[in-house]
Design a protein around this motif. Structure first.
Motif, mmCIF file in Angstrom:
data_model
loop_
_atom_site.group_PDB
_atom_site.id
_atom_site.type_symbol
_atom_site.label_atom_id
_atom_site.label_comp_id
_atom_site.label_asym_id
_atom_site.label_seq_id
_atom_site.Cartn_x
_atom_site.Cartn_y
_atom_site.Cartn_z
ATOM 1 N N PRO A 37 -23.096 -71.089 -23.540
ATOM 2 C CA PRO A 37 -21.643 -71.128 -23.738
ATOM 3 C C PRO A 37 -21.104 -70.179 -24.809
ATOM 4 O O PRO A 37 -19.906 -70.010 -24.932
ATOM 5 C CB PRO A 37 -21.362 -72.572 -24.125
ATOM 6 C CG PRO A 37 -22.656 -73.156 -24.531
ATOM 7 C CD PRO A 37 -23.731 -72.332 -23.927
ATOM 8 N N ILE A 38 -21.963 -69.527 -25.585
ATOM 9 C CA ILE A 38 -21.492 -68.552 -26.571
ATOM 10 C C ILE A 38 -21.693 -67.151 -25.989
ATOM 11 O O ILE A 38 -22.802 -66.753 -25.667
ATOM 12 C CB ILE A 38 -22.245 -68.670 -27.916
ATOM 13 C CG1 ILE A 38 -22.099 -70.065 -28.508
ATOM 14 C CG2 ILE A 38 -21.774 -67.588 -28.888
ATOM 15 C CD1 ILE A 38 -20.688 -70.429 -28.939
ATOM 16 N N ILE A 39 -20.591 -66.431 -25.861
ATOM 17 C CA ILE A 39 -20.613 -65.074 -25.327
ATOM 18 C C ILE A 39 -20.466 -64.098 -26.497
ATOM 19 O O ILE A 39 -19.607 -64.282 -27.355
ATOM 20 C CB ILE A 39 -19.451 -64.851 -24.332
ATOM 21 C CG1 ILE A 39 -19.444 -65.928 -23.238
ATOM 22 C CG2 ILE A 39 -19.497 -63.451 -23.742
ATOM 23 C CD1 ILE A 39 -20.658 -65.955 -22.370
ATOM 24 N N VAL A 40 -21.300 -63.066 -26.520
ATOM 25 C CA VAL A 40 -21.241 -62.052 -27.570
ATOM 26 C C VAL A 40 -20.501 -60.835 -27.014
ATOM 27 O O VAL A 40 -20.934 -60.249 -26.024
ATOM 28 C CB VAL A 40 -22.660 -61.653 -28.049
ATOM 29 C CG1 VAL A 40 -22.572 -60.591 -29.132
ATOM 30 C CG2 VAL A 40 -23.402 -62.876 -28.558
ATOM 31 N N ASN A 41 -19.389 -60.498 -27.642
ATOM 32 C CA ASN A 41 -18.564 -59.380 -27.205
ATOM 33 C C ASN A 41 -18.722 -58.157 -28.110
ATOM 34 O O ASN A 41 -17.769 -57.398 -28.298
ATOM 35 C CB ASN A 41 -17.090 -59.814 -27.173
ATOM 36 C CG ASN A 41 -16.838 -60.855 -26.114
ATOM 37 O OD1 ASN A 41 -17.282 -60.720 -24.988
ATOM 38 N ND2 ASN A 41 -16.138 -61.902 -26.476
ATOM 39 N N LEU A 42 -19.912 -57.955 -28.617
ATOM 40 C CA LEU A 42 -20.156 -56.823 -29.510
ATOM 41 C C LEU A 42 -19.906 -55.496 -28.795
ATOM 42 O O LEU A 42 -19.309 -54.580 -29.371
ATOM 43 C CB LEU A 42 -21.579 -56.869 -30.067
ATOM 44 C CG LEU A 42 -21.965 -55.778 -31.055
ATOM 45 C CD1 LEU A 42 -21.017 -55.771 -32.258
ATOM 46 C CD2 LEU A 42 -23.399 -55.949 -31.509
ATOM 47 N N ASP A 43 -20.311 -55.400 -27.545
ATOM 48 C CA ASP A 43 -20.106 -54.165 -26.797
ATOM 49 C C ASP A 43 -18.621 -53.851 -26.620
ATOM 50 O O ASP A 43 -18.213 -52.696 -26.679
ATOM 51 C CB ASP A 43 -20.827 -54.212 -25.446
ATOM 52 C CG ASP A 43 -20.469 -55.423 -24.609
ATOM 53 O OD1 ASP A 43 -19.920 -56.402 -25.158
ATOM 54 O OD2 ASP A 43 -20.755 -55.408 -23.398
ATOM 55 N N VAL A 44 -17.802 -54.889 -26.455
ATOM 56 C CA VAL A 44 -16.356 -54.701 -26.318
ATOM 57 C C VAL A 44 -15.767 -54.145 -27.616
ATOM 58 O O VAL A 44 -14.985 -53.188 -27.598
ATOM 59 C CB VAL A 44 -15.666 -56.033 -25.931
ATOM 60 C CG1 VAL A 44 -14.156 -55.892 -25.942
ATOM 61 C CG2 VAL A 44 -16.162 -56.523 -24.580
ATOM 62 N N MET A 45 -16.170 -54.728 -28.747
ATOM 63 C CA MET A 45 -15.652 -54.269 -30.034
ATOM 64 C C MET A 45 -16.133 -52.851 -30.350
ATOM 65 O O MET A 45 -15.390 -52.054 -30.907
ATOM 66 C CB MET A 45 -16.045 -55.222 -31.163
ATOM 67 C CG MET A 45 -15.285 -56.522 -31.164
ATOM 68 S SD MET A 45 -13.483 -56.337 -31.102
ATOM 69 C CE MET A 45 -13.166 -55.370 -32.556
ATOM 70 N N LEU A 46 -17.365 -52.546 -29.994
ATOM 71 C CA LEU A 46 -17.869 -51.187 -30.203
ATOM 72 C C LEU A 46 -17.049 -50.189 -29.391
ATOM 73 O O LEU A 46 -16.687 -49.123 -29.889
ATOM 74 C CB LEU A 46 -19.345 -51.095 -29.827
ATOM 75 C CG LEU A 46 -20.329 -51.712 -30.809
ATOM 76 C CD1 LEU A 46 -21.716 -51.823 -30.182
ATOM 77 C CD2 LEU A 46 -20.389 -50.916 -32.100
ATOM 78 N N ALA A 47 -16.735 -50.535 -28.159
ATOM 79 C CA ALA A 47 -15.930 -49.651 -27.309
ATOM 80 C C ALA A 47 -14.524 -49.482 -27.875
ATOM 81 O O ALA A 47 -13.989 -48.365 -27.907
ATOM 82 C CB ALA A 47 -15.875 -50.202 -25.888
#
Length: 73
Positions: free
Chosen positions: A2-12
């Motif tokens: 249930p925990i999604i990591v959006n690191l790739d979104v923030m990097l973009a």
């Protein structure tokens, strides 16, 4: 999970590569990659703090809670 990591979104959004982030915070590429792909079981607050500082964001920009029922859709 249930925990999604959006690191790739923030990097973009910040137009930054994982290698650049790795160099700025002193975390290995492999550890950041594990976090980025959502395979990490934990993250230290100090690591999260450094990521947020470099990316100029909040922890909620990187971590998102999605209940199991919604993630199965």
């Amino acid at each position: 999970m249930p925990i999604i990591v959006n690191l790739d979104v923030m990097l973009a959004k910040r137009k930054m590569q994982l290698t650049e982030l790795s160099g700025k915070i002193g975390i290995t590429m492999s550890n950041l990659s594990i976090l980025k792909t959502g395979k990490a079981k934990a993250i230290r607050f100090s690591t999260l703090e450094m990521i947020c500082e470099i990316l100029e964001c909040q922890p909620a920009d990187i971590l998102e809670y999605v209940p199991e029922k919604e993630s199965a859709k």
